[in-house]
Design a protein around this motif. Structure first.
Motif, PDB file in Angstrom:
ATOM      1  N   TYR A 206       2.733  -6.471  -7.884  1.00  0.00           N
ATOM      2  CA  TYR A 206       1.297  -6.167  -7.963  1.00  0.00           C
ATOM      3  C   TYR A 206       0.572  -6.639  -6.708  1.00  0.00           C
ATOM      4  O   TYR A 206       0.854  -7.707  -6.174  1.00  0.00           O
ATOM      5  N   ALA A 222      -0.780  -0.151  -9.186  1.00  0.00           N
ATOM      6  CA  ALA A 222      -1.100  -1.538  -9.544  1.00  0.00           C
ATOM      7  C   ALA A 222      -0.850  -1.797 -11.023  1.00  0.00           C
ATOM      8  O   ALA A 222      -0.270  -2.821 -11.405  1.00  0.00           O
ATOM      9  N   LEU A 226       1.803  -4.401 -12.782  1.00  0.00           N
ATOM     10  CA  LEU A 226       1.376  -5.439 -13.734  1.00  0.00           C
ATOM     11  C   LEU A 226       2.215  -5.375 -15.011  1.00  0.00           C
ATOM     12  O   LEU A 226       2.607  -6.401 -15.573  1.00  0.00           O
TER      13      LEU A 226
END
Length: 444
Positions: A206, A222, A226
């Motif tokens: 990330y 992103a 995560l």
């Protein structure tokens, strides 16, 4: 009303940060259904300063003097509530923030809670701090892992994201040896140090710069990163129960077993074939982050840190009226730093205050709650909605910022030390890798 010892069994551990424990309500009182309680912690090593820590220091009263209500607050709970109401809400807007309601608590209630949750807390958190039993109140907030407070209105799926700092600093006070700060995100650099210190099992893929980029593809990248390695930056709740991520601790890579369990948990919520629900869910989260534009506001507040800690630290020493150890250590006073020590006090106060507000924005979490939209639901038009094209479903969603704690002025020294540690370790690692990969070197 006051929460007594007998009430402690009604609250269950939800998670914690550095300063607070969060417990969710699990009983039937209409006053507390759909709520969480936030209880202050006290560092174990700081017992002597407990009393002093409950209200603002003299220097903090100077820093926040423009807010009379904040400065005259009788305890930490009142400080926190007024800080959110008077400082943060004007910057981030009232739509996405709940300042909470204070409730009285007995010492016995706090002691009982402390005892009850110890086994659920990460051991390193237990070693560092426990419930501060000297307080007589706590904050009650809406439980944003549920869509409607106290009303059963279909399943609610919530995701909690800790975005961290979403920009690269450009301050002229960043020293030449720390210039990598201008090109690599703080999060990515800190990951290398955390790995070295065994705080994480592997480095996250990330990068906050992707999440804050305003690019649909990068936001999606992103969110997938995560999910792959949640650490303590990504958690998912189904009807208030944790279904992905850790409660208070950092979690490693999502294993195939965890992924399968999560895929099953999404069965009634995402109408897609087996093996595709998680992919659809991550798309839903990405689309919502992108469409809501909520991170734009957060980024603005983070960027109140204009000088970086390398500049702001000098203003901190102006405020506490002490000789600056950073300048003393350097031996020679650079023109840039000297200019900071010549600033009027008001200017130093403004710089440090904005730095600490930015620190709140860099450390807060985002809670996004989803509920499947029903055509017959009258309240639906008042909610924001997002359409998941891959399943042809429309979801109502709500976005809230949580963990908006005020940062103590004294923390400036710790911020400076940690920043130094992160960048110097990262720079050394980079140089080491360059040398190892240099074909001109004869030794292997």
């Amino acid at each position: 009303m006051i929460l007594e010892e007998k009430d402690a069994s009604d609250w269950i551990y939800r998670g914690e940060g550095g300063a607070n424990l969060v417990l969710a309500y699990a009983a039937s009182s209409p006053l507390f259904v759909g709520k969480v309680i936030r209880i202050q912690k006290a560092p174990k090593a700081d017992k002597a300063n407990k009393a002093a820590a409950s209200v603002l220091t003299t220097d903090e009263k100077l820093l926040w003097r423009e807010n009379k209500e904040l400065v005259s607050s009788p305890n930490k709970e009142v400080v926190e509530q007024i800080y959110v109401k008077d400082v943060i809400i004007p910057l981030l807007g009232p739509k996405h923030i709940d300042p909470g309601v204070r409730v009285s608590v007995s010492k016995e209630f706090l002691e009982s809670v402390d005892k009850k949750v110890t086994k659920q807390r990460p051991p390193w958190r237990v070693n560092a701090a426990n419930v501060d039993t000297s307080h007589d109140s706590a904050l009650i907030l809406n439980d944003h892992s549920l869509f409607s407070q106290g009303i059963s209105s279909g399943d609610c799926l919530s995701v909690e994201i800790k975005p961290k700092c979403g920009f690269l600093p450009t301050s002229r006070f960043i020293s030449e040896e720390n210039k990598l700060k201008r090109s690599v995100s703080r999060f990515k650099m800190h990951q290398i140090l955390k790995l070295e210190q065994n705080e994480i099992s592997e480095v996250s893929e990330y990068d906050p710069l992707d999440l804050f980029s305003g690019s649909k593809d990068r936001v999606s990248k992103a969110v997938k990163a995560l999910y792959s390695i949640p650490q303590n930056n990504f958690r998912v709740f189904l009807n208030g129960s944790l279904v992905l991520g850790g409660s208070g601790e950092s979690t490693g890579r999502t294993s195939p077993e965890t992924a399968q369990t999560f895929e099953e948990a999404l069965r009634g919520f995402i109408q897609s074939n087996d093996g595709l629900r998680t992919k659809c869910f991550l798309q839903l989260v990405s689309d919502t982050v992108y469409d809501s534009g909520v991170l734009d506001k957060l980024l603005e507040v983070q960027k109140l840190d204009k000088l970086d800690i390398e500049g702001a630290i000098h203003c901190y020493y102006n405020i506490i009226n002490q000789p600056c150890p950073i300048c003393k250590e350097a031996g020679t006073l650079e023109e840039e730093e000297a200019s900071l020590h010549c600033l009027p006090l008001d200017e130093s106060l403004k710089i440090v205050k904005e730095y600490l507000i930015a620190a709140t924005a860099k450390d807060c979490s985002l809670m996004i709650s989803f509920r499947l939209r029903n055509e017959w639901d009258d309240s639906a038009p008042s909610c924001d909605a997002v359409c998941l094209k891959s399943t042809n479903q429309t979801f109502d969603y709500k976005v809230h910022f949580i963990d908006l704690s005020m940062k103590p002025l004294k923390r400036m020294e710790a911020y400076y030390k940690l920043d130094n540690k992160i960048i110097s370790f990262y720079t050394r690692k980079q140089k080491g890798e360059e040398q190892v990969g240099d074909p001109k070197r004869s030794d292997s």
